[in-house]
Design an enzyme around this catalytic site. Structure first.
Site, PDB file in Angstrom:
ATOM      1  N   LEU A  84       0.973  -1.318   0.009  1.00 49.20           N
ATOM      2  CA  LEU A  84      -0.086   0.009   0.211  1.00 49.20           C
ATOM      3  C   LEU A  84       0.991   1.357   0.019  1.00 49.20           C
ATOM      4  CD1 LEU A  84      -2.729  -1.202   2.544  1.00 49.20           C
ATOM      5  CD2 LEU A  84      -2.754  -1.290   0.181  1.00 49.20           C
TER       6      LEU A  84
ATOM      7  N   GLY B  90      -1.448   6.359  -2.504  1.00 44.43           N
ATOM      8  CA  GLY B  90      -2.699   6.480  -3.740  1.00 44.43           C
ATOM      9  C   GLY B  90      -3.842   5.328  -3.232  1.00 44.43           C
ATOM     10  N   HIS B  91      -3.356   4.234  -2.404  1.00 43.37           N
ATOM     11  CA  HIS B  91      -4.432   3.369  -1.761  1.00 43.37           C
ATOM     12  C   HIS B  91      -5.051   3.947  -0.545  1.00 43.37           C
ATOM     13  CE1 HIS B  91      -1.321   0.219  -3.514  1.00 43.37           C
ATOM     14  NE2 HIS B  91      -2.632  -0.116  -4.018  1.00 43.37           N
TER      15      HIS B  91
ATOM     16  N   GLY C 250      -8.752   3.345  -8.381  1.00 41.78           N
ATOM     17  CA  GLY C 250      -7.741   4.557  -8.803  1.00 41.78           C
ATOM     18  C   GLY C 250      -7.898   4.708 -10.200  1.00 41.78           C
TER      19      GLY C 250
ATOM     20  N   LYS D 147      -5.492   5.441 -12.130  1.00 40.42           N
ATOM     21  CA  LYS D 147      -4.243   4.955 -12.717  1.00 40.42           C
ATOM     22  C   LYS D 147      -4.924   3.921 -13.530  1.00 40.42           C
ATOM     23  CE  LYS D 147      -0.384   3.431 -10.836  1.00 40.42           C
ATOM     24  NZ  LYS D 147      -0.031   2.248 -11.732  1.00 40.42           N
TER      25      LYS D 147
ATOM     26  N   ARG E  63       4.554  -0.929  -7.884  1.00 40.03           N
ATOM     27  CA  ARG E  63       5.873  -1.411  -8.510  1.00 40.03           C
ATOM     28  C   ARG E  63       6.996  -0.410  -8.639  1.00 40.03           C
ATOM     29  NH1 ARG E  63       4.157  -5.437 -12.299  1.00 40.03           N
ATOM     30  NH2 ARG E  63       1.744  -5.598 -12.139  1.00 40.03           N
TER      31      ARG E  63
END
Ligand code: PAF
Length: 279
Positions: free
Chosen positions: A33, A36-37, A147, A149, A187
């Site tokens: 995490l 963003g999460h 998200g 993304k 990542r």
């Protein structure tokens, strides 16, 4: 935070909450995490009474076994982050709790499955829809938060929810970026310092497209963007597409929502990013 590893345990607890008329917000994740999460958890907390997060590295959505093997799994620090964020419930099942065996799953997602990400990750969205369907079935959320993304993932899951009439509202939440513009991703920890610097070409190019969107043609923006990214040493472009935000076909004059989407390998790490150009 209440933590469950079994479907039945979680299901029973949630049905008690539902009986008490609590609305349930759900944030499915594969862990590792980052902010963003946590921003998804914060948005879910604003919109629902109770927030459940799942951490499950779903094997069926990885088309490369090495990618699955090296996917980060820092569960202790993830739990601490969720506790600090005030998340109410964590669901953290083992693989055999989610999959009985070699289950066959196919949902006709149409072209959406084979465009962009689908071309480079065959079978990926079948794995995503399979696990998200199972998670929705266990959690039965009122709202689920994803998200931006993973823009294409959002469209795919929305399509599944529409096709199967799932009673859940999906909410797309903004991309969170590092101060230098890199989109946050689990990542990113695989990037060397050099790759981390090179990866900035993705967000810089997307920004450049956004700035020039009203004055340049889509074709020229697309070609120049691809050239800018390809010129960066160590970065191997997979696609750069200016697409209709509803179906990800190339954008046309009729497209109401237009989104620029990019995927590239930076060193050995595959990154994706996008920018909504008009909506
Ligand atoms: O976006 C992700 O992290 C995953 O694809 C998801 C939605 C949790 C399904 O495994």
């Amino acid at each position: 935070m209440k933590t469950y590893t079994s479907r039945n345990g979680l299901g029973e607890y949630l049905s008690g909450l539902r009986g008490g008329n609590k609305t349930i917000g759900f944030v499915p994740t594969m862990g590792a995490l980052h902010q963003g999460h946590l921003s998804l958890i914060a948005i879910a907390q604003q919109r629902c009474d109770v927030v459940a997060c799942s951490i499950f590295v779903n094997p069926t959505q990885f088309n490369d076994p090495k990618d699955l093997e090296k996917y980060p799994r820092p569960i202790q620090s993830d739990i601490e982050k969720l506790e600090q964020a005030g998340c109410d419930i964590l669901f953290n099942p083992e693989v055999n709790e989610m999959y009985a065996g070699n289950e066959q799953w196919h949902l006709d997602l149409g072209e959406l499955e084979h465009l962009l990400e689908g071309k480079f990750r065959p079978g990926h969205y079948q794995g995503v829809t399979q696990v998200v369907y199972k998670l929705f079935d266990i959690v039965k959320p009122d709202m689920a938060f994803f998200g931006q993304k993973d823009y294409q993932q959002f469209l795919v899951i929305q399509k599944m929810a529409d096709m199967l009439n799932l009673p859940v509202k999906l909410v797309m939440c903004p991309i969170l970026r590092e101060p230098d513009g890199l989109a946050m991703s689990s990542r990113n920890i695989h990037l060397s310092a050099e790759d981390r610097r090179r990866a900035l070409v993705l967000s810089k190019t997307l920004n450049w497209v956004k700035e020039n969107f009203n004055t340049a043609s889509i074709d020229s923006l697309q070609q120049e963007s691809a050239a800018m990214i390809s010129a960066e040493p160590g970065v191997s472009l997979e696609y750069f597409e200016i697409a209709d935000g509803r179906d990800l076909h190339p954008a046309t004059a009729d497209s109401r929502t237009i989104v620029a989407l990019v995927a590239a390998k930076v060193g050995n790490t595959r990154l994706i990013d996008n920018e909504i150009l008009s909506s």
